[in-house]
Structures are given as structure tokens and as C-alpha cells.
Design a protein around this motif. Structure first.
Motif, short mmCIF file in Angstrom:
data_model
loop_
_atom_site.label_atom_id
_atom_site.label_comp_id
_atom_site.label_asym_id
_atom_site.label_seq_id
_atom_site.Cartn_x
_atom_site.Cartn_y
_atom_site.Cartn_z
N VAL A 34 -1.42 3.70 6.17
CA VAL A 34 -2.86 3.27 7.09
C VAL A 34 -2.73 2.07 7.72
CG1 VAL A 34 -5.17 2.45 6.49
CG2 VAL A 34 -4.36 4.51 5.24
N GLN A 35 -1.97 1.05 7.12
CA GLN A 35 -1.68 -0.11 8.11
C GLN A 35 -0.97 0.07 9.24
OE1 GLN A 35 1.22 -2.18 8.44
NE2 GLN A 35 0.06 -3.94 9.59
N GLY A 36 0.07 0.98 9.31
CA GLY A 36 0.91 1.26 10.36
C GLY A 36 0.25 1.90 11.60
N LEU A 37 -0.89 2.58 11.41
CA LEU A 37 -1.64 3.08 12.23
C LEU A 37 -2.20 2.43 13.53
CD1 LEU A 37 -3.99 5.55 10.14
CD2 LEU A 37 -1.82 6.30 11.28
N TRP A 38 -2.18 1.05 13.39
CA TRP A 38 -2.52 0.08 14.36
C TRP A 38 -1.87 -1.08 14.35
CZ3 TRP A 38 -6.09 1.69 10.54
CH2 TRP A 38 -6.08 0.91 9.42
N SER A 39 -2.28 -1.83 15.39
CA SER A 39 -1.60 -3.27 15.41
C SER A 39 -2.70 -4.37 15.41
CB SER A 39 -0.60 -3.47 16.61
OG SER A 39 -1.50 -3.05 17.84
N PHE A 40 -3.95 -3.99 15.29
CA PHE A 40 -4.97 -4.92 15.17
C PHE A 40 -4.71 -5.92 13.96
CE2 PHE A 40 -6.87 -1.44 17.97
CZ PHE A 40 -6.53 -2.05 18.77
N PRO A 41 -5.59 -7.06 13.96
CA PRO A 41 -5.78 -7.76 12.76
C PRO A 41 -6.54 -7.07 11.78
CG PRO A 41 -6.13 -9.11 14.48
CD PRO A 41 -6.01 -7.69 15.19
N TRP A 42 -6.07 -7.24 10.29
CA TRP A 42 -6.38 -6.42 9.36
C TRP A 42 -7.18 -7.06 8.30
CZ3 TRP A 42 -2.77 -3.50 5.27
CH2 TRP A 42 -3.59 -2.61 4.74
N CYS A 43 -8.31 -6.53 7.82
CA CYS A 43 -9.17 -7.03 6.78
C CYS A 43 -9.48 -5.95 5.69
CB CYS A 43 -10.57 -7.51 7.31
SG CYS A 43 -11.48 -8.26 5.72
N LEU A 44 -8.79 -6.06 4.43
CA LEU A 44 -8.72 -4.99 3.58
C LEU A 44 -9.66 -5.42 2.41
CD1 LEU A 44 -7.76 -2.27 1.96
CD2 LEU A 44 -5.60 -3.99 1.48
N GLY A 45 -10.64 -4.55 1.82
CA GLY A 45 -11.49 -4.95 0.72
C GLY A 45 -11.88 -3.82 -0.17
N GLY A 46 -12.27 -4.13 -1.43
CA GLY A 46 -12.86 -3.31 -2.35
C GLY A 46 -12.59 -3.65 -3.90
N ASP A 47 -12.90 -2.38 -4.44
CA ASP A 47 -12.36 -2.68 -6.07
C ASP A 47 -10.85 -1.93 -6.11
OD1 ASP A 47 -12.05 -2.46 -8.38
OD2 ASP A 47 -13.62 -0.94 -8.97
N PRO B 206 1.52 3.33 -7.59
CA PRO B 206 2.59 3.45 -6.38
C PRO B 206 2.05 4.34 -5.31
CG PRO B 206 3.61 3.68 -8.77
CD PRO B 206 2.07 3.80 -8.88
N ILE B 207 1.60 5.66 -5.38
CA ILE B 207 1.35 6.24 -4.33
C ILE B 207 0.01 5.75 -3.58
CG2 ILE B 207 0.28 8.67 -3.70
CD1 ILE B 207 1.17 9.84 -6.27
N PHE B 208 -0.88 4.83 -4.45
CA PHE B 208 -1.85 4.32 -3.64
C PHE B 208 -1.28 3.08 -2.47
CE2 PHE B 208 -4.94 0.57 -4.11
CZ PHE B 208 -5.96 1.05 -3.00
N TRP B 209 -0.47 2.21 -3.12
CA TRP B 209 0.12 1.32 -2.22
C TRP B 209 0.82 1.90 -1.30
CZ3 TRP B 209 -2.58 -2.32 -3.51
CH2 TRP B 209 -2.88 -2.72 -4.82
N GLU B 210 1.32 2.84 -1.34
CA GLU B 210 2.46 3.67 -0.31
C GLU B 210 1.52 4.37 0.88
OE1 GLU B 210 5.52 7.31 0.14
OE2 GLU B 210 5.07 6.62 -1.73
N GLU B 211 0.22 4.73 0.36
CA GLU B 211 -0.73 5.09 1.28
C GLU B 211 -1.41 4.14 2.05
OE1 GLU B 211 -4.87 8.01 1.31
OE2 GLU B 211 -3.85 7.69 -0.62
N LEU B 212 -1.73 3.02 1.52
CA LEU B 212 -2.17 1.76 2.41
C LEU B 212 -0.99 1.48 3.46
CD1 LEU B 212 -3.87 -0.38 -0.30
CD2 LEU B 212 -4.98 0.84 1.64
#
Length: 329
Positions: A32-45, A23-29
Motif C-alpha cells: 500500500v505504501q508503494g502506491l504513492w510518493s506522498f507523505p504518509w500518516c498511518l493509524g488505527g488498531d 507477516p501478511i499484514f505488514w507485507e500488505e502495508l
């Protein structure tokens, strides 16, 4: 990052393996997403799965709902992986497989790269596969003619159809091809019709609704962007990037085409010459009255009722003309 003056952001992540930290991980993401208004690509493990189908052991858990809530809240697109179901293996017996690795994109990122396909590279030493985004992954093919229902909104469309079909016989194929070309040219007029933008927007919505196959939404709901994304999802779902034929994996476009054609040629090629015989078998027969009813010609009312009950976005045959065209022209 910048590509042809198109700015977008990529975030590489490694998700927690402890349930209490997710839950902390999703909250942190979210932060992070709210830092910009650009199109977003998120990836990884991400160390999380969205459904039981993404884990060989099955079962439901709270982490699935949390992961799905995060994706739905930010309207992210979870791209399917071409040629694979799982991305991680424990490498032990009994084997456990999961799809822990993902690449998620925002809707405006997909608008820029509508042909994007997520594929995997061969696993060498890692217990994870490597993922790659191919922004031109959907085959550039010539699609058959499809009538666009938005053309029915064009000025004097019915008059044009009448002039095209006037005096047409079964031998006048050239006239039919000319009619098709004229109708297709209507599509290119959208860009120059700025004075009637509202009408054009409505036509575009009808077109993308037809492509998206979203039968549960009505025209006028102003969901053009949703229809567009849904149509892209259908294209990716129908796309065949690689196939396995006789144990050999084919991925080049021409090889895939030939492999599919060869499969169906073998499937529909008959090798047996023996036929079962029905001599001496007794079958129940219908009455003479029922026989006469079956052979009666259809009435105009029956034909009209059948046509009216059909979906207007669908075409009856390979000519591409939809039911709405037949009903309104």
C-alpha cells in the motif's frame, strides 16, 4: 487529502489478532505504501506492540520485532501518546493493558507539521481510547537566548565579538544585549545567501546537530534531516501537555505552567525549623599539604584542559553561550 496545497495520504488500519496473519499484514502495508510518493500518516488498531513496555504483562515476542522492522524500514515516526501509556484494556480482573492503537507518520509528514502531538480522548464505552493528532500541540513559548555554533562560521565573527566586548564593564548590560541581538540577526541571513549555499548547509547541519544532542555523530556527515527529526523528538519528549495536581488533571497551557511552578515552590519551601547539631562529633581531617594543594589557584594549563574536555554544544549557564563560543572567540 489536501491542506494548503500540501498533499498527503492517511491509511486507517485494523490489524489481525492471529499471529500467523501478521507477516501478511505488514507485507500488505508495504504494498500500500508503494502506491504513492506522498507523505504518509498511518493509524488505527494495529493489534501489535513494539516492546514489553507497551504491554502490562511484559514479555518479548516475534510480533514486536516484525512491527519494529516495518517502522524502521519505512522510516516512520512512532509518536508518543501524551498523558497515557496504554490504549486498550480487557475490562476484566485481572486487568490487562496494552498499547494496540498507534498513529505513525513519515519523516516528510513531520517536516510539514513539526509541532504535532498525539493525545488521547476519554474512553466512554469502548475498550480502546480514541487518539487525536494535534498539529499545533507543542506550546508556542519564548525560548531563552541560545548561542548557535553555526554563527562561528560567519565572516569576521571573531572581529565582531572583539568590537562588542572591547571596553565592556560589568555595568554595560546594554552592550551585551546589543551583541546578542547582532548575533541573532546572523541567523536570518541564511535565506539570502544562495551563492554560498554549501556553506550555509554546513552551518545548518551544525545547528541542528547541537539541538538534537546527537553527540555520537560528527559534523560533515550530512545528516541535517536526521538532526531535525531528532530535535523534534526531544521537543515532544520534553513537552508537558497535561499534569495531575492534587487529583485534578490540568491541560490548559496556563494551568500547566502554574501547576509546575506551584509544585516546585512547595518542594523548595522549607517548613521545618529544626537543625541537626554537630557538636561533639569527630571528623577526619586532611593534612596541611593537601589543604595547601586544594587552596592553590588553578593554572592556565589546568583551566584550558578543563575547557577543552567540555562538550562544545553545551552552555555553562543561563546566558546561553556555548563552550565552543568561549574556546574560539
Amino acid at each position: 487529502m489536501e491542506e494548503d496545497n500540501f498533499k498527503w495520504v492517511f491509511t486507517g488500519v485494523y490489524g489481525p489478532v492471529v499471529d500467523d496473519e501478521r507477516p501478511i499484514f505488514w507485507e500488505e502495508l508495504c504494498y500500500v505504501q508503494g502506491l504513492w510518493s506522498f507523505p504518509w500518516c498511518l493509524g488505527g488498531d494495529l493489534n501489535s506492540v513494539r516492546s514489553s513496555s507497551e504491554r502490562s504483562t511484559g514479555g518479548r515476542s516475534l510480533e514486536m520485532d516484525q512491527f519494529s522492522d516495518f517502522i524502521n524500514e519505512y522510516l516512520l515516526v512512532d509518536l508518543p501518546i501524551e498523558g497515557a501509556t496504554y490504549t486498550w484494556s480487557n475490562g476484566r480482573d485481572p486487568i490487562t493493558l496494552s498499547r494496540l492503537d498507534k498513529i505513525l507518520i513519515s519523516g516528510d509528514w513531520e517536516d510539514k507539521f513539526p509541532d504535532v502531538v498525539q493525545a488521547m480522548l476519554e474512553r466512554v464505552t469502548s475498550d480502546h481510547v480514541h487518539l487525536v493528532l494535534d498539529c499545533g500541540g507543542l506550546c508556542s513559548q519564548t525560548f531563552p537566548f541560545r548561542f548557535e555554533n553555526m554563527w562561528l562560521r560567519s565572516d569576521d565573527f571573531q572581529g565582531k565579538v572583539s568590537s562588542w566586548w572591547e571596553g565592556v564593564t560589568s555595568l554595560e548590560i546594554d552592550r551585551l544585549e546589543e551583541a546578542r541581538r547582532d548575533m541573532e540577526s546572523l541567523h536570518s541571513r541564511r535565506a539570502s545567501c544562495r551563492a554560498v549555499f554549501a556553506e550555509i548547509a554546513s552551518m545548518e547541519e551544525i545547528s541542528w546537530q547541537q539541538k538534537s544532542r546527537a553527540l555520537w555523530l560528527k559534523e560533515g556527515d550530512r545528516n541535517t534531516k536526521f538532526f531535525h527529526q531528532l530535535a523534534n523528538a526531544h521537543r515532544r519528549s520534553n513537552h508537558i501537555g497535561r499534569i495531575r495536581v492534587d487529583g485534578e488533571e490540568l491541560w490548559r497551557e496556563e494551568e500547566v505552567h502554574n501547576g509546575v511552578a506551584s509544585f516546585y515552590q512547595k518542594l523548595y519551601t522549607e517548613s521545618l525549623v529544626w537543625r541537626p547539631k554537630l557538636d561533639g562529633l569527630h571528623f577526619e581531617a586532611i593534612s596541611e599539604l593537601d589543604k595547601d594543594r586544594i587552596e592553590n589557584p588553578f593554572t592556565e594549563e589546568e583551566v584550558l584542559k578543563a575547557l577543552s574536555s567540555c562538550n562544545g554544544d553545551k552552555a555553562l549557564g543561563p546566558d546561553g553561550f556555548t563552550m565552543r563560543f568561549l574556546m574560539e572567540s
